[in-house]
Design a protein around this motif. Structure first.
Motif, mmCIF file in Angstrom:
data_model
loop_
_atom_site.group_PDB
_atom_site.id
_atom_site.type_symbol
_atom_site.label_atom_id
_atom_site.label_comp_id
_atom_site.label_asym_id
_atom_site.label_seq_id
_atom_site.Cartn_x
_atom_site.Cartn_y
_atom_site.Cartn_z
ATOM 1 N N PHE A 52 45.335 95.155 43.758
ATOM 2 C CA PHE A 52 46.407 94.293 43.258
ATOM 3 C C PHE A 52 46.738 93.228 44.288
ATOM 4 C CE2 PHE A 52 48.627 97.170 45.968
ATOM 5 C CZ PHE A 52 49.665 96.431 46.490
ATOM 6 N N ILE A 53 47.449 92.241 43.826
ATOM 7 C CA ILE A 53 48.109 91.292 44.716
ATOM 8 C C ILE A 53 49.506 91.070 44.164
ATOM 9 C CG2 ILE A 53 46.013 90.092 45.445
ATOM 10 C CD1 ILE A 53 47.234 87.781 43.546
ATOM 11 N N SER A 54 50.314 90.436 44.956
ATOM 12 C CA SER A 54 51.634 90.038 44.479
ATOM 13 C C SER A 54 51.802 88.552 44.768
ATOM 14 C CB SER A 54 52.732 90.853 45.175
ATOM 15 O OG SER A 54 52.722 90.587 46.558
ATOM 16 N N VAL A 55 52.665 87.945 44.020
ATOM 17 C CA VAL A 55 52.979 86.541 44.249
ATOM 18 C C VAL A 55 54.391 86.462 44.829
ATOM 19 C CG1 VAL A 55 51.435 85.682 42.466
ATOM 20 C CG2 VAL A 55 53.774 86.246 41.872
ATOM 21 N N ASP A 56 54.742 85.318 45.353
ATOM 22 C CA ASP A 56 56.086 85.166 45.895
ATOM 23 C C ASP A 56 57.058 84.740 44.804
ATOM 24 O OD1 ASP A 56 55.378 82.542 45.513
ATOM 25 O OD2 ASP A 56 55.467 81.991 47.620
ATOM 26 N N CYS A 57 58.301 84.626 45.172
ATOM 27 C CA CYS A 57 59.347 84.295 44.192
ATOM 28 C C CYS A 57 59.212 82.882 43.648
ATOM 29 C CB CYS A 57 60.715 84.492 44.826
ATOM 30 S SG CYS A 57 61.004 86.197 45.310
ATOM 31 N N ASN A 58 58.542 82.018 44.366
ATOM 32 C CA ASN A 58 58.353 80.644 43.907
ATOM 33 C C ASN A 58 57.429 80.564 42.694
ATOM 34 O OD1 ASN A 58 58.713 77.766 44.136
ATOM 35 N ND2 ASN A 58 56.624 77.706 44.930
ATOM 36 N N PHE A 59 56.555 81.531 42.523
ATOM 37 C CA PHE A 59 55.617 81.520 41.401
ATOM 38 C C PHE A 59 56.358 81.481 40.069
ATOM 39 C CE2 PHE A 59 52.858 83.606 38.276
ATOM 40 C CZ PHE A 59 51.737 82.802 38.378
ATOM 41 N N ASN A 60 57.418 82.248 39.941
ATOM 42 C CA ASN A 60 58.188 82.247 38.699
ATOM 43 C C ASN A 60 58.827 80.882 38.455
ATOM 44 O OD1 ASN A 60 59.184 83.591 36.358
ATOM 45 N ND2 ASN A 60 61.186 83.616 37.333
ATOM 46 N N ASN A 61 59.244 80.196 39.519
ATOM 47 C CA ASN A 61 59.778 78.835 39.357
ATOM 48 C C ASN A 61 58.708 77.897 38.801
ATOM 49 O OD1 ASN A 61 62.239 79.663 40.384
ATOM 50 N ND2 ASN A 61 61.716 79.062 42.466
ATOM 51 N N LEU A 62 57.482 78.057 39.260
ATOM 52 C CA LEU A 62 56.389 77.232 38.741
ATOM 53 C C LEU A 62 56.132 77.524 37.269
ATOM 54 C CD1 LEU A 62 53.871 77.423 41.716
ATOM 55 C CD2 LEU A 62 55.246 75.463 41.015
ATOM 56 N N ILE A 63 56.204 78.791 36.887
ATOM 57 C CA ILE A 63 56.027 79.159 35.479
ATOM 58 C C ILE A 63 57.126 78.526 34.632
ATOM 59 C CG2 ILE A 63 56.062 81.089 33.842
ATOM 60 C CD1 ILE A 63 53.460 80.877 35.391
ATOM 61 N N HIS A 64 58.358 78.562 35.135
ATOM 62 C CA HIS A 64 59.469 77.928 34.411
ATOM 63 C C HIS A 64 59.256 76.424 34.296
ATOM 64 C CE1 HIS A 64 62.493 81.043 33.629
ATOM 65 N NE2 HIS A 64 61.926 81.663 34.655
ATOM 66 N N ASN A 65 58.781 75.808 35.367
ATOM 67 C CA ASN A 65 58.528 74.360 35.340
ATOM 68 C C ASN A 65 57.455 73.987 34.327
ATOM 69 O OD1 ASN A 65 60.451 73.909 37.277
ATOM 70 N ND2 ASN A 65 58.988 73.722 38.958
ATOM 71 N N ILE A 66 56.384 74.761 34.305
ATOM 72 C CA ILE A 66 55.308 74.440 33.362
ATOM 73 C C ILE A 66 55.762 74.704 31.936
ATOM 74 C CG2 ILE A 66 53.992 76.604 33.226
ATOM 75 C CD1 ILE A 66 52.389 73.285 33.949
ATOM 76 N N TRP A 67 56.573 75.738 31.729
ATOM 77 C CA TRP A 67 57.153 76.016 30.411
ATOM 78 C C TRP A 67 57.997 74.832 29.971
ATOM 79 C CZ3 TRP A 67 57.099 79.894 26.736
ATOM 80 C CH2 TRP A 67 58.137 79.893 25.822
ATOM 81 N N ASP A 68 58.836 74.356 30.866
ATOM 82 C CA ASP A 68 59.718 73.234 30.554
ATOM 83 C C ASP A 68 58.910 71.961 30.299
ATOM 84 O OD1 ASP A 68 62.351 72.153 30.214
ATOM 85 O OD2 ASP A 68 62.085 71.144 32.151
ATOM 86 N N ALA A 69 57.859 71.756 31.071
ATOM 87 C CA ALA A 69 57.049 70.541 30.917
ATOM 88 C C ALA A 69 56.353 70.493 29.554
ATOM 89 C CB ALA A 69 56.014 70.464 32.038
#
Length: 155
Positions: A52-69
């Motif tokens: 496994f790997i994990s992502v940092d908390c900023n990854f969710n912000n990027l997902i929100h940004n792409i959703w919004d875009a």
């Protein structure tokens, strides 16, 4: 004195206080440091069968940004730069002690929705599991579901 944890530098002793005592709110730096050391231990362990790997908390912000875009026509977010940032995560270039996503089985994604929840994306099982420490009523569950939908919907 400052404490350097590989990905975060702590300058305030209250940072440790929040970890030591219950009912304290953890912020992004706490979660990022914890997941960094979990990734590091898993990557350099000899007997690790759970890849496994994990992502940092900023990854969710990027997902929100792409959703919004893509879903908000009046969005001012640059789709290309956001998509490039997500590709850097996928290829293993964005964070310390990671691997490309095609070499692992699961991805751990922390999300803050009034409290922390953990999403585990399993490539082998083709499913998304949600670990929520706060079990609430229907209002809580619907809010968490709406937040998760942004990470799980495919187009």
């Amino acid at each position: 004195m400052w404490f350097h944890f590989g990905i975060a530098t702590v300058q305030n002793k209250n940072w440790f206080y929040r970890l030591a005592y219950k009912d304290q709110l953890l912020d992004d730096s706490h979660i990022n440091v914890i997941l960094y050391y979990i990734r590091k231990r898993a990557k350099y362990s000899d007997n690790n069968t759970f890849r496994f790997i994990s992502v940092d908390c900023n990854f969710n912000n990027l997902i929100h940004n792409i959703w919004d875009a893509y879903y908000n026509f009046e969005s001012i977010i640059n789709k290309d730069s956001t998509e490039e940032s997500i590709l850097q995560y996928i290829n293993g270039y964005k964070m310390h002690v990671v691997a490309p996503w095609h070499t692992i089985d699961n991805i751990l994604i922390p999300i803050n929705v009034f409290h922390w929840i953990l999403i585990v994306v399993s490539f082998n099982d083709r499913c998304i599991q949600i670990y929520d420490s706060l079990s609430g009523g229907a209002l809580h569950d619907s809010y968490v579901e709406n937040e998760i939908k942004k990470s799980s919907e495919r187009r």
